[in-house]
Motif scaffolding. Structure first.
Motif, PDB file in Angstrom:
ATOM      1  N   GLY A 213      -6.604  -3.906 -18.220  1.00  0.00           N
ATOM      2  CA  GLY A 213      -6.979  -4.222 -16.851  1.00  0.00           C
ATOM      3  C   GLY A 213      -5.897  -5.009 -16.143  1.00  0.00           C
ATOM      4  O   GLY A 213      -4.841  -5.302 -16.701  1.00  0.00           O
ATOM      5  N   GLY A 214      -6.161  -5.361 -14.932  1.00  0.00           N
ATOM      6  CA  GLY A 214      -5.214  -6.128 -14.135  1.00  0.00           C
ATOM      7  C   GLY A 214      -3.968  -5.328 -13.791  1.00  0.00           C
ATOM      8  O   GLY A 214      -3.841  -4.149 -14.121  1.00  0.00           O
ATOM      9  N   SER A 215      -3.057  -5.982 -13.119  1.00  0.00           N
ATOM     10  CA  SER A 215      -1.832  -5.325 -12.652  1.00  0.00           C
ATOM     11  C   SER A 215      -1.023  -4.735 -13.797  1.00  0.00           C
ATOM     12  O   SER A 215      -0.512  -3.618 -13.695  1.00  0.00           O
ATOM     13  CB  SER A 215      -0.956  -6.322 -11.880  1.00  0.00           C
TER      14      SER A 215
ATOM     15  N   PRO B 244      -5.349  -6.821  -4.332  1.00  0.00           N
ATOM     16  CA  PRO B 244      -6.452  -7.142  -5.243  1.00  0.00           C
ATOM     17  C   PRO B 244      -7.341  -5.935  -5.560  1.00  0.00           C
ATOM     18  O   PRO B 244      -7.805  -5.780  -6.687  1.00  0.00           O
ATOM     19  CB  PRO B 244      -7.238  -8.225  -4.508  1.00  0.00           C
ATOM     20  N   GLU B 245      -7.539  -5.055  -4.581  1.00  0.00           N
ATOM     21  CA  GLU B 245      -8.388  -3.886  -4.784  1.00  0.00           C
ATOM     22  C   GLU B 245      -7.745  -2.852  -5.710  1.00  0.00           C
ATOM     23  O   GLU B 245      -8.417  -1.962  -6.228  1.00  0.00           O
ATOM     24  CB  GLU B 245      -8.755  -3.236  -3.445  1.00  0.00           C
ATOM     25  N   ALA B 246      -6.455  -2.986  -5.994  1.00  0.00           N
ATOM     26  CA  ALA B 246      -5.744  -2.041  -6.854  1.00  0.00           C
ATOM     27  C   ALA B 246      -5.797  -2.444  -8.322  1.00  0.00           C
ATOM     28  O   ALA B 246      -5.455  -1.648  -9.194  1.00  0.00           O
ATOM     29  CB  ALA B 246      -4.290  -1.921  -6.407  1.00  0.00           C
ATOM     30  N   ARG B 247      -6.218  -3.642  -8.625  1.00  0.00           N
ATOM     31  CA  ARG B 247      -6.169  -4.146  -9.997  1.00  0.00           C
ATOM     32  C   ARG B 247      -7.218  -3.530 -10.914  1.00  0.00           C
ATOM     33  O   ARG B 247      -7.199  -3.752 -12.120  1.00  0.00           O
ATOM     34  CB  ARG B 247      -6.267  -5.664 -10.003  1.00  0.00           C
ATOM     35  N   GLU B 248      -8.123  -2.749 -10.344  1.00  0.00           N
ATOM     36  CA  GLU B 248      -9.123  -2.034 -11.146  1.00  0.00           C
ATOM     37  C   GLU B 248      -8.688  -0.582 -11.357  1.00  0.00           C
ATOM     38  O   GLU B 248      -9.488   0.246 -11.773  1.00  0.00           O
ATOM     39  CB  GLU B 248     -10.488  -2.104 -10.467  1.00  0.00           C
ATOM     40  N   ASP B 249      -7.464  -0.266 -11.049  1.00  0.00           N
ATOM     41  CA  ASP B 249      -6.859   1.063 -11.227  1.00  0.00           C
ATOM     42  C   ASP B 249      -7.612   2.170 -10.495  1.00  0.00           C
ATOM     43  O   ASP B 249      -8.028   3.169 -11.098  1.00  0.00           O
ATOM     44  CB  ASP B 249      -6.716   1.394 -12.708  1.00  0.00           C
TER      45      ASP B 249
ATOM     46  N   MET C 254       0.839  -1.201   0.000  1.00  0.00           N
ATOM     47  CA  MET C 254       0.000   0.000   0.000  1.00  0.00           C
ATOM     48  C   MET C 254       0.876   1.253   0.000  1.00  0.00           C
ATOM     49  O   MET C 254       0.569   2.233  -0.696  1.00  0.00           O
ATOM     50  CB  MET C 254      -0.932   0.001   1.220  1.00  0.00           C
ATOM     51  N   ALA C 255       1.970   1.225   0.748  1.00  0.00           N
ATOM     52  CA  ALA C 255       2.881   2.376   0.775  1.00  0.00           C
ATOM     53  C   ALA C 255       3.460   2.637  -0.613  1.00  0.00           C
ATOM     54  O   ALA C 255       3.555   3.790  -1.050  1.00  0.00           O
ATOM     55  CB  ALA C 255       4.004   2.132   1.786  1.00  0.00           C
ATOM     56  N   VAL C 256       3.829   1.587  -1.312  1.00  0.00           N
ATOM     57  CA  VAL C 256       4.373   1.745  -2.666  1.00  0.00           C
ATOM     58  C   VAL C 256       3.292   2.240  -3.617  1.00  0.00           C
ATOM     59  O   VAL C 256       3.506   3.194  -4.373  1.00  0.00           O
ATOM     60  CB  VAL C 256       4.988   0.420  -3.169  1.00  0.00           C
ATOM     61  N   ALA C 257       2.134   1.607  -3.608  1.00  0.00           N
ATOM     62  CA  ALA C 257       1.065   1.959  -4.540  1.00  0.00           C
ATOM     63  C   ALA C 257       0.610   3.407  -4.374  1.00  0.00           C
ATOM     64  O   ALA C 257       0.315   4.086  -5.363  1.00  0.00           O
ATOM     65  CB  ALA C 257      -0.122   1.015  -4.370  1.00  0.00           C
ATOM     66  N   THR C 258       0.574   3.890  -3.132  1.00  0.00           N
ATOM     67  CA  THR C 258       0.088   5.247  -2.862  1.00  0.00           C
ATOM     68  C   THR C 258       1.217   6.263  -2.728  1.00  0.00           C
ATOM     69  O   THR C 258       0.951   7.423  -2.421  1.00  0.00           O
ATOM     70  CB  THR C 258      -0.741   5.285  -1.566  1.00  0.00           C
ATOM     71  N   LEU C 259       2.448   5.848  -2.959  1.00  0.00           N
ATOM     72  CA  LEU C 259       3.623   6.712  -2.727  1.00  0.00           C
ATOM     73  C   LEU C 259       3.579   7.291  -1.318  1.00  0.00           C
ATOM     74  O   LEU C 259       3.602   8.493  -1.109  1.00  0.00           O
ATOM     75  CB  LEU C 259       3.709   7.833  -3.762  1.00  0.00           C
TER      76      LEU C 259
END
Length: 145
Positions: free
Chosen positions: A116-118, A58-63, A5-10
């Protein structure tokens, strides 16, 4: 905050309510001071780390809007097209071109976004960064100041 989550959200930048993608792009602009090779290295690093993070959420795979590692990757790739002594105006142009390509999603950027997806989450911004960087390189080659 879990590492993915830290990486995905910077580190939470993606949780800013208004225009998180723009904030994700803005936060990496100081990297231009390091020079083009460092921007390229950071673009690759953000790409790999972002793909890892999105794959583990998993919740991030929908961008969702809070995933901004992809914007950091694409913006760094755009900045890699600038010379080490780039003026403020060139950096601003790089920022604007990347954001336009990310928002309008022309050609291959839109194709990647629809995957879609990662991979799709990350690839559309990577391609937008490459496209914006290509425009900057063409403008420099044409002799624009």
């Amino acid at each position: 905050m879990p590492p993915a989550m830290a990486v995905a959200t910077l580190c939470g930048v993606g949780r800013l309510r208004i225009a998180p993608g723009t904030w994700g792009s803005l936060v990496v602009l100081p990297a231009v001071l390091l020079g083009p090779w460092w921007c390229l290295a950071l673009g690759i690093a953000f790409s790999l780390a972002g793909f890892w993070a999105v794959s583990h959420l998993p919740e991030a795979r929908e961008d969702p809007g809070w995933v901004v590692a992809d914007e950091a990757a694409g913006q760094c790739l755009t900045l890699a097209a600038l010379p080490p002594d780039a003026s403020f105006w060139w950096v601003l142009a790089g920022f604007a071109l990347f954001r336009l390509a990310d928002i309008l999603k022309p050609g291959p950027v839109g194709w990647a976004d629809r995957m879609g997806g990662s991979l799709g989450v990350m690839l559309d911004d990577i391609l937008a960064g490459i496209l914006a960087g290509g425009v900057l390189l063409a403008a420099r080659a044409a002799g624009l100041p």
